[in-house]
Each structure stands twice: as C-alpha cells, then as structure tokens.
Motif scaffolding. Structure first.
Motif, short mmCIF file in Angstrom:
data_model
loop_
_atom_site.label_atom_id
_atom_site.label_comp_id
_atom_site.label_asym_id
_atom_site.label_seq_id
_atom_site.Cartn_x
_atom_site.Cartn_y
_atom_site.Cartn_z
N PHE A 192 -2.77 16.71 -8.34
CA PHE A 192 -2.63 16.84 -6.84
C PHE A 192 -3.69 17.60 -6.25
O PHE A 192 -3.94 16.92 -5.10
N ALA A 193 -4.17 18.34 -6.76
CA ALA A 193 -5.09 19.11 -6.14
C ALA A 193 -6.80 18.71 -6.74
O ALA A 193 -7.65 19.32 -6.19
N ALA A 212 -2.52 15.83 -0.53
CA ALA A 212 -2.28 16.72 -1.67
C ALA A 212 -1.42 17.82 -1.31
O ALA A 212 -0.52 18.21 -2.42
N SER A 244 2.27 18.50 -3.73
CA SER A 244 2.18 19.62 -4.60
C SER A 244 4.02 19.91 -4.87
O SER A 244 4.71 19.58 -4.21
#
Length: 487
Positions: free
Chosen positions: A326-327, A431, A435
C-alpha cells in the motif's frame, strides 16, 4: 611545501637545450638551505628531515618516526608512517619542481580501542611551487589501490571491523594570485570502485550484522579563494617552535599575530560533487541509489558570512518486501534540498575570540562572553535561512518547496515566507485508506483533508500553500491568518 607537474618536469629534463628556463645547479649549500626551510615548519628533531644532493636536484626525505617516538606513553598510541622521499629541483625562476612516487603505509594502534592500517600501492604527487605566490601553482595527486583495515572495540557493543578498498583517486589543481588578495585555487577530483565493508556486533545472542557499501565512480570540482598560504605556514611554524602548552601560554601575543596573519583562513570555499551507482548491502537486502549530488559553498572568517549545502539523489531503490504494497508509491525515488544561511559576521566573531589572547596569564573569559560572541556574529540579532526551490518525487506524488526566513535571538518567532506544492493528494489518500487499521494511518486522512481545504489550485491538479509568518506574530496560509496575530 612546494610542487611541479610531471609533464613539466619531464619536458624540462628531456629538452634542456630548448628550454627558456635552465634548472639551477644543486649544491651542498642549497641542500643546507632547504633543510633549514623544512625544519622551520617540521622542527629540528634529528632524522625527521634530511636533504641530499641528487644530480641536478635534491632528495628530501621526511620521516616522522622520531617525532612519533616522542608521543608520551600515557597517550597509549603507537603508530608508523612510511618515510616520504621527494625529488625537488630548483627551476631557476623562483619556482621549484617536486615529485613523490612510492608506496605509502600509515598505521596506528590504541590498545583496547582501535587498530588501523592504510596502504596505497602507489602515491604519485607532482607539482610546481611558486615562491612569490607562497603556494603550489599546479599539482597532481594520484592514489592507486588503497586498502584500509580497521578494528574498533566498543565497551558495550564489542568488536567492530571495517575494510575499505578503492581502485583509484586523482586530484588535480592550480592556484594563482587572488583577485581580491591572498591566493585563489581550483581543483578537480575523480575516484573509482570504492568498497566499504563493516561488520557491527549484533548484541547478546545475535549474530554480527554485515554491511557493504559500493560506489562505481565519483567526481568533484571546486575552488577556494582568498586563502593565505604564507600565514598558514607561519602558524604551523609557530606551533613547531613552541611544542608545549607552557611555551604557547608564555607567547600568546605571538600566537595572536600568527592567527591574524592566517585570517580569514579563506574567503570562500566551493565544491560540487557527483557520486554514481551506490549500493548498500544490508541484512534486509540491497539499497541502491543511481546518483548522489553534493554542493558546499562556505565563506571563511569574513564579514559576509555564508554557509550553503545542497544534496540530491536520483533512483532510490529499497529491498524487495521491505515496504508494504500500500505504501510502495509513497517512497521517493529522487529528491533535492538546498539550504543556505547568510547575514552573519564570522570576521567579528573571530576578532572577538582572538581578543581572548590579550587576557593576562591564567585569566579566562567571563560568563558574558558567550552573549558577546553571539552579538558579534549576529549584529542584527538574526540571520537569514533560505531553502532554494526543490522537489521530492515518488511514483504517487510530487512535492515542491522553497522558503526564506529570518531567525535569531532578537526575534520571538521566525519571520518569512514559504511555498509548498503537492501533486498526487488522491494517491496519498488512497495509500492511507489501504493501510492496516492497526497502524493508525487512516486517521491522518482527516488532517490531509483539512490541509487540502486551505490550499489553492495550481496547474495540472497541483495544490499550493503560500505560507507567511509575519513580524506581528501572524501565520498566514494563502492569505488566511491562522493564529489571529495580525499581519
């Protein structure tokens, strides 16, 4: 010391009949005169400096062994340095040619703390020293196949081992009389195939952690203006003639005069470098950077103080799996940051500090000296900090920034302006929403939403924040006073 280029020396020796400058004959008296010059700066300890006639030149040997043997036992350090053998020739026109071409080894040992040894397979230094200039007018230094091995012993962590290898380093430079006094010099450097290995203790019950940094190539260029070589040599001679603290204390006036002759040390120093294909091997995997840039621009002890440092990197890559999916789009791939400080007075600070040498023996500065020194360096009570336009880029966003502000003890709050631009706010929000809840990052979305509401629209979806901190205590964002402090 003094210097010549290899090409100039070879041309002079090989084509004497065509040379307009005839090398002066080397004599025993010339050798004695040279010995006296070297001993002015290196002392008269027997064996440290020897000078002998060698055909039309002189052979100068610099051997620090006798000096190293004088290091008190209580210091707890032993060291060895290869004697340096130099060929030195009088060109007959006020310049001297010299050359050093040999292997070099430097080693020192502090029992229970550190052991270090550095070796150069070849140390080649050539150049021309100009008596009128008081410095080297041209030089070339080439270092080949360097190896450094070091072991440090930390009382808590234990033994830390380091090994550095490098294929080559070259430095070339020139100097001439300064446009505004002193001497101005320029240099270029290049290096290849650096490898830095380090093993750090892993702690109790843990294995050691190895790290390996490699760099394919590096280069830099720069220059220094307004430096005072004769003053700097004179300062060295002062300390050589007064090897202990008691002798220095007895002649503080002489020390002050020597320091003043060396001022401003330099007027300006600049260097810009680029270092390519860096890789750091870690226990978690490789970290890579395609290129790192570094710029330094600093003034010496002059009235117009300046300190600037700029750093950049391109092509950052992290170990696979280190960053959660996600990052991944949030990790920067390149960045620039350029920060400078100005509007301060190092010359006034240096002059005030030199004044301490006028105090009577055993006297010290009073508690007010710290504030006096600060007032001398910052005569207006503040200095200017500038962040030049820069940017950080990631797959999911582009962030730009620039700022200028005044800060210092005379100001309760910094005063100045900044501009921040952001493209890709939607990707950042995506993003955060993706998370894991336990990370607590989703709550940051509300803060970003508030920031977005205060922004102004720019081109191609950019969000802009124009920020101003006013003398009246106000904090304005795009013209809105956020603190009620007035404008």
């Amino acid at each position: 010391m003094r210097i010549i280029s290899t090409s100039a020396l070879g041309l002079t020796c090989a084509m004497t009949l065509w040379s307009t400058t005839v090398l002066a004959e080397a004599t025993d008296q010339g050798a004695a005169d040279l010995l006296a010059v070297f001993q002015t700066y290196l002392g008269t300890t027997e064996g440290v400096v020897t000078v002998a006639v060698d055909g039309d030149a002189y052979q100068v040997t610099l051997d620090p062994a006798a000096l190293l043997a004088q290091v008190p036992a209580e210091v707890g350090m032993t060291s060895t340095i290869t004697p340096i053998v130099m060929t030195l020739a009088d060109n007959g026109d006020g310049t001297w040619a010299y050359e050093v071409d040999q292997p070099v080894s430097v080693a020192y040992d502090i029992p229970g703390a550190m052991t270090t040894k550095t070796e150069y397979e070849q140390f080649l230094l050539t150049g021309t020293f100009d008596e009128a200039l008081g410095d080297t007018s041209s030089y070339s230094l080439a270092l080949s196949n360097m190896l450094t091995e070091q072991t440090q012993i930390d009382p808590t962590l234990g033994e830390m081992v380091m090994k550095v290898t490098q294929d080559s380093v070259t430095i070339e430079g020139t100097a001439q009389a300064g446009a505004a006094g002193g001497v101005d010099g320029q240099f270029t450097t290049s290096s290849g195939n650096l490898r830095y290995e380090m093993t750090i203790p892993g702690g109790e019950g843990m294995p050691p952690m190895p790290f390996v940094l490699t760099m394919a190539e590096g280069s830099a260029e720069g220059g220094m203006t307004g430096y005072q070589p004769k003053g700097l040599y004179g300062l060295l001679a002062y300390f050589v003639a007064r090897p202990d603290a008691a002798m220095i204390e007895a002649d503080k006036a002489g020390l002050k005069a020597a320091l003043e002759a060396a001022m401003p040390i330099f007027a300006n120093l600049q260097m810009t470098g680029a270092y390519k294909t860096l890789t750091l091997e870690t226990p978690m995997g490789p970290v890579g950077v395609d290129e790192v840039g570094l710029t330094i621009d600093v003034n010496g002890a002059v009235a117009e103080g300046k300190f600037r440092e700029a750093i950049s990197f391109k092509g950052l890559s992290l170990p696979e799996g280190l960053v959660p999916p996600f990052a991944a789009a949030m990790i920067p791939t390149d960045m620039t940051l350029d920060v400078a400080a100005s509007r301060f007075d190092p010359a006034a600070g240096a002059a005030l500090a030199l004044g301490l040498l006028d105090l009577p023996a055993d006297a010290t500065a009073g508690p007010e000296f710290g504030m006096q020194l600060l007032s001398a360096i910052l005569p207006e009570g503040s200095l200017d900090i500038t962040i030049a336009p820069g940017e950080t880029n990631a797959p999911g966003y582009r962030l730009t920034y620039e700022a200028s502000m005044a800060v210092g003890p005379a100001m309760p709050m910094p005063v100045g302006k900044a501009r921040i631009g952001l493209t890709g706010m939607d990707k950042i929000n995506e993003a955060l929403l993706a998370s894991p809840p336990e990370m607590g990052l989703q709550e940051m979305g509300m803060m970003l939403g508030m920031a977005q509401m205060m922004s102004q629209p720019g081109v191609d979806g950019e969000l802009i924040w124009e920020i101003e901190a006013t003398e009246a205590g106000g904090l304005l964002i795009n013209g809105q006073d956020m603190m009620g402090g007035g404008q």
